[in-house]
Design an enzyme around this catalytic site. Structure first.
Site, PDB file in Angstrom:
ATOM      1  CG  LEU A  66      95.090 -77.534 -45.212  1.00  0.00           C
ATOM      2  CD1 LEU A  66      96.225 -76.759 -45.869  1.00  0.00           C
ATOM      3  CD2 LEU A  66      95.569 -78.932 -44.818  1.00  0.00           C
ATOM      4  NE  ARG A  92      94.882 -72.291 -43.618  1.00  0.00           N
ATOM      5  CZ  ARG A  92      95.116 -72.824 -42.427  1.00  0.00           C
ATOM      6  NH1 ARG A  92      96.304 -72.691 -41.861  1.00  0.00           N
ATOM      7  NH2 ARG A  92      94.179 -73.506 -41.794  1.00  0.00           N
ATOM      8  CE1 TYR A 197      81.341 -69.635 -38.344  1.00  0.00           C
ATOM      9  CE2 TYR A 197      80.626 -69.357 -36.066  1.00  0.00           C
ATOM     10  CZ  TYR A 197      81.113 -70.159 -37.081  1.00  0.00           C
ATOM     11  OH  TYR A 197      81.386 -71.490 -36.824  1.00  0.00           O
ATOM     12  CE  LYS A 201      79.369 -71.889 -40.386  1.00  0.00           C
ATOM     13  NZ  LYS A 201      79.827 -73.033 -41.206  1.00  0.00           N
TER      14      LYS A 201
HETATM   15  N1  LIG Z   1      85.912 -75.284 -34.634  1.00  0.00           N
HETATM   16  C1  LIG Z   1      84.748 -75.074 -34.022  1.00  0.00           C
HETATM   17  O1  LIG Z   1      84.668 -74.915 -32.792  1.00  0.00           O
HETATM   18  C2  LIG Z   1      83.495 -75.043 -34.813  1.00  0.00           C
HETATM   19  C3  LIG Z   1      83.505 -75.113 -36.187  1.00  0.00           C
HETATM   20  N2  LIG Z   1      82.326 -75.053 -36.900  1.00  0.00           N
HETATM   21  C4  LIG Z   1      82.354 -75.074 -38.347  1.00  0.00           C
HETATM   22  O2  LIG Z   1      83.139 -76.157 -38.816  1.00  0.00           O
HETATM   23  C5  LIG Z   1      83.827 -75.772 -40.015  1.00  0.00           C
HETATM   24  C6  LIG Z   1      85.303 -76.048 -39.840  1.00  0.00           C
HETATM   25  O3  LIG Z   1      85.743 -75.296 -38.729  1.00  0.00           O
HETATM   26  P1  LIG Z   1      87.286 -75.131 -38.392  1.00  0.00           P
HETATM   27  O4  LIG Z   1      88.087 -76.221 -38.972  1.00  0.00           O
HETATM   28  O5  LIG Z   1      87.340 -74.877 -36.949  1.00  0.00           O
HETATM   29  O6  LIG Z   1      87.602 -73.758 -39.156  1.00  0.00           O
HETATM   30  P2  LIG Z   1      89.034 -73.075 -39.410  1.00  0.00           P
HETATM   31  O7  LIG Z   1      88.842 -71.616 -39.359  1.00  0.00           O
HETATM   32  O8  LIG Z   1      90.051 -73.693 -38.525  1.00  0.00           O
HETATM   33  O9  LIG Z   1      89.335 -73.524 -40.904  1.00  0.00           O
HETATM   34  C7  LIG Z   1      88.638 -72.998 -42.000  1.00  0.00           C
HETATM   35  C8  LIG Z   1      89.461 -73.252 -43.250  1.00  0.00           C
HETATM   36  O10 LIG Z   1      88.793 -72.615 -44.348  1.00  0.00           O
HETATM   37  C9  LIG Z   1      89.792 -72.217 -45.251  1.00  0.00           C
HETATM   38  N3  LIG Z   1      89.306 -71.205 -46.196  1.00  0.00           N
HETATM   39  C10 LIG Z   1      89.154 -69.867 -46.000  1.00  0.00           C
HETATM   40  N4  LIG Z   1      88.788 -69.271 -47.148  1.00  0.00           N
HETATM   41  C11 LIG Z   1      88.689 -70.254 -48.081  1.00  0.00           C
HETATM   42  C12 LIG Z   1      88.364 -70.261 -49.473  1.00  0.00           C
HETATM   43  N5  LIG Z   1      88.079 -69.137 -50.137  1.00  0.00           N
HETATM   44  N6  LIG Z   1      88.369 -71.457 -50.122  1.00  0.00           N
HETATM   45  C13 LIG Z   1      88.666 -72.599 -49.464  1.00  0.00           C
HETATM   46  N7  LIG Z   1      89.013 -72.644 -48.167  1.00  0.00           N
HETATM   47  C14 LIG Z   1      89.010 -71.478 -47.479  1.00  0.00           C
HETATM   48  C15 LIG Z   1      90.908 -71.692 -44.369  1.00  0.00           C
HETATM   49  O11 LIG Z   1      92.148 -71.670 -45.061  1.00  0.00           O
HETATM   50  C16 LIG Z   1      90.873 -72.664 -43.202  1.00  0.00           C
HETATM   51  O12 LIG Z   1      91.835 -73.689 -43.341  1.00  0.00           O
HETATM   52  C17 LIG Z   1      83.490 -74.293 -40.246  1.00  0.00           C
HETATM   53  O13 LIG Z   1      82.488 -74.207 -41.215  1.00  0.00           O
HETATM   54  C18 LIG Z   1      82.984 -73.827 -38.912  1.00  0.00           C
HETATM   55  O14 LIG Z   1      82.038 -72.816 -39.039  1.00  0.00           O
HETATM   56  C19 LIG Z   1      81.116 -74.909 -36.290  1.00  0.00           C
HETATM   57  C20 LIG Z   1      81.060 -74.809 -34.927  1.00  0.00           C
HETATM   58  C21 LIG Z   1      82.220 -74.951 -34.085  1.00  0.00           C
HETATM   59  C1  LIG Z   2      81.395 -72.186 -31.903  1.00  0.00           C
HETATM   60  C2  LIG Z   2      81.985 -71.813 -33.197  1.00  0.00           C
HETATM   61  O1  LIG Z   2      81.294 -71.804 -34.185  1.00  0.00           O
HETATM   62  C3  LIG Z   2      83.396 -71.394 -33.290  1.00  0.00           C
HETATM   63  N1  LIG Z   2      84.249 -72.191 -32.454  1.00  0.00           N
HETATM   64  C4  LIG Z   2      83.530 -69.950 -32.871  1.00  0.00           C
HETATM   65  O2  LIG Z   2      83.735 -69.730 -31.667  1.00  0.00           O
HETATM   66  O3  LIG Z   2      83.362 -69.075 -33.733  1.00  0.00           O
END
Ligand SMILES: NC(=O)C1=CN([C@@H]2O[C@H](COP(=O)(O)OP(=O)(O)OC[C@H]3O[C@@H](n4cnc5c(N)ncnc54)[C@H](O)[C@@H]3O)[C@@H](O)[C@H]2O)C=CC1
Ligand SMILES: CC(=O)[C@H](N)C(=O)O
Length: 375
Positions: A66, A92, A197, A201
């Site tokens: 989500l 959530r 973080y 990673k």
């Molecule tokens: N959005 C970005 O710019 C980037 C994202 N990523 C990676 O991509 C993945 C997804 O990123 P986003 O969707 O942006 O992250 P986000 O922060 O929007 O979503 C993360 C989700 O993890 C859930 N979560 C937290 N604790 C949890 C638990 N104990 N069990 C299950 N779920 C849990 C949260 O409820 C949230 O919905 C992450 O691993 C992030 O590190 C990597 C680089 C860039």
């Molecule tokens: C680049 C990422 O991993 C993320 N958007 C952050 O800024 O933490």
């Protein structure tokens, strides 16, 4: 920890067997009552032109679904593999449009037994592990970030290895640090990040690759740049400004940026990111010379982004109020990302550069806010 006790029991046997790539290993991952499984390194996945019949679709579970990326990925995968073959999960409560768009299930990645039950009951074959605390929010709660990003990952790795899943774990530009080459940053170089973080990673990259080489886990990992999306909000990262500027520009004609105007970071539009994820998951094993790849699309500063938005919205006013935590993080991250290995190995190619990104975001958010005003 049980996993290490269990692993040490099989270590002798594993050490006597060549590293995967051609051999099968019998691995008991957790000290629990399940039959030791055969882990094979072969893959029958294919790339781009693959067309699955009803019976050989992967059955996909997305954790942390989500957040900013999960819902869009579920939509893409459901289009490809069928609605009921892709399960979104999170801790959530889903909004009603997400709840009614396909299977959703509660899953806390810190609850190992619950995860295993979900994988078994739904005959999961692919696991996309999105749960995480991002960079800025991680610095404000290190203990939780450590639990979710590291302990949670251990659960995911063990479940994936136990059940022979293909596992995707995203990494990030945040897996590099101030001592890494920053312009450009190659796949293989010094990685000494200064955030929990980033540390988590790097740990995920290394553990995934270790499980791959040692136990044959089909681990695949892309280091995403900052991802920009219109219909989903970012979850507490350093690159969030590049999403917020579009919303504020359309709604208020003003934007206060929390990074300095000349802070250059790699970025990507969400459609490219999600397509890359599907492509690397479908890539035949033999095309993958590595298991962790940089991917990139563009690289810009807040000032360059603001200039491009101002071409469409000339009245936009941008001011700068620097957030010292985010700025320090951004100053330690890559300015440009070298993704030539992904391009050469499995044909990665981005579609969106800065002008297309800005046009697409403004069209999307503009039409959304016009609809909201009309209602
Ligand atoms: N959005 C970005 O710019 C980037 C994202 N990523 C990676 O991509 C993945 C997804 O990123 P986003 O969707 O942006 O992250 P986000 O922060 O929007 O979503 C993360 C989700 O993890 C859930 N979560 C937290 N604790 C949890 C638990 N104990 N069990 C299950 N779920 C849990 C949260 O409820 C949230 O919905 C992450 O691993 C992030 O590190 C990597 C680089 C860039
Ligand atoms: C680049 C990422 O991993 C993320 N958007 C952050 O800024 O933490």
């Amino acid at each position: 920890m049980p996993v290490f006790r269990a692993l040490s029991k099989v270590a002798k046997q594993a050490l006597l067997t060549p590293a995967c790539g051609c051999q099968s290993l019998t691995v008991a991952i957790r000290n629990i009552s399940f039959s030791p499984r055969q882990v094979t390194s072969g893959s029958d996945a294919s790339f781009h032109s693959v067309s699955f019949s009803e019976t050989d679709h992967p059955k996909v579970l997305i954790t942390g679904g989500l957040g900013q990326l999960g819902v869009g990925l579920a939509k893409l995968l459901r289009k490809r593999f069928g609605k009921n073959n892709v399960i979104l999960s999170d801790i959530r409560k889903p909004p009603s449009n997400v709840f009614h768009s396909g299977p959703f299930i509660y899953s806390d990645i810190l609850d190992y037994k619950n995860l295993r039950e979900i994988v078994v009951n739904n005959r999961i074959t692919w696991l996309v592990h999105y749960s995480a605390l991002l960079s800025a929010v991680g610095e404000s709660n290190v203990a939780l970030a450590r639990a979710v990003n590291i302990t949670g990952l251990h659960n995911i790795l063990d479940i994936a290895a136990e059940h022979g899943l293909r596992l995707f774990v995203p990494s990030t530009i945040g897996a590099f640090g101030p001592t890494s080459p920053r312009n450009p940053t190659p796949d293989l170089c010094v990685q000494r990040p200064r955030t929990i973080y980033g540390v988590s990673k790097v740990h995920a990259e290394l553990m995934g690759e270790y499980y791959h080489h040692r136990y044959g886990l089909d681990f695949r990992c892309l280091r995403y740049p900052g991802i920009i999306s219109a219909d989903s909000q970012p979850g507490g990262g350093t690159t969030d400004y590049a999403v917020q500027i579009f919303h504020d520009a359309v709604k208020n004609g003003k934007f206060e940026c929390n990074l300095k105007p000349d802070t250059r970071l790699p970025m990507m539009y969400i459609d490219d990111c999600l397509r890359a994820t599907l492509e690397v998951m479908e890539a035949p094993t033999e095309t993958l010379s590595m298991r962790t790849y940089n991917i990139n699309a563009m690289s810009f500063t807040p000032e360059e982004l603001a200039n491009e938005v101002q071409k469409q919205l000339p009245d936009l006013q941008v001011t700068y109020e620097i957030d010292s935590v985010r700025q320090a993080i951004a100053d330690s991250w890559p300015m440009n990302f070298d993704d030539s290995n992904a391009r050469n190995d499995w044909g990665w190619k981005h579609d969106y550069d800065l002008p297309e990104l800005v046009q697409t975001m403004l069209n999307f958010i503009g039409s959304d806010s016009r609809i909201a005003q009309a209602n």
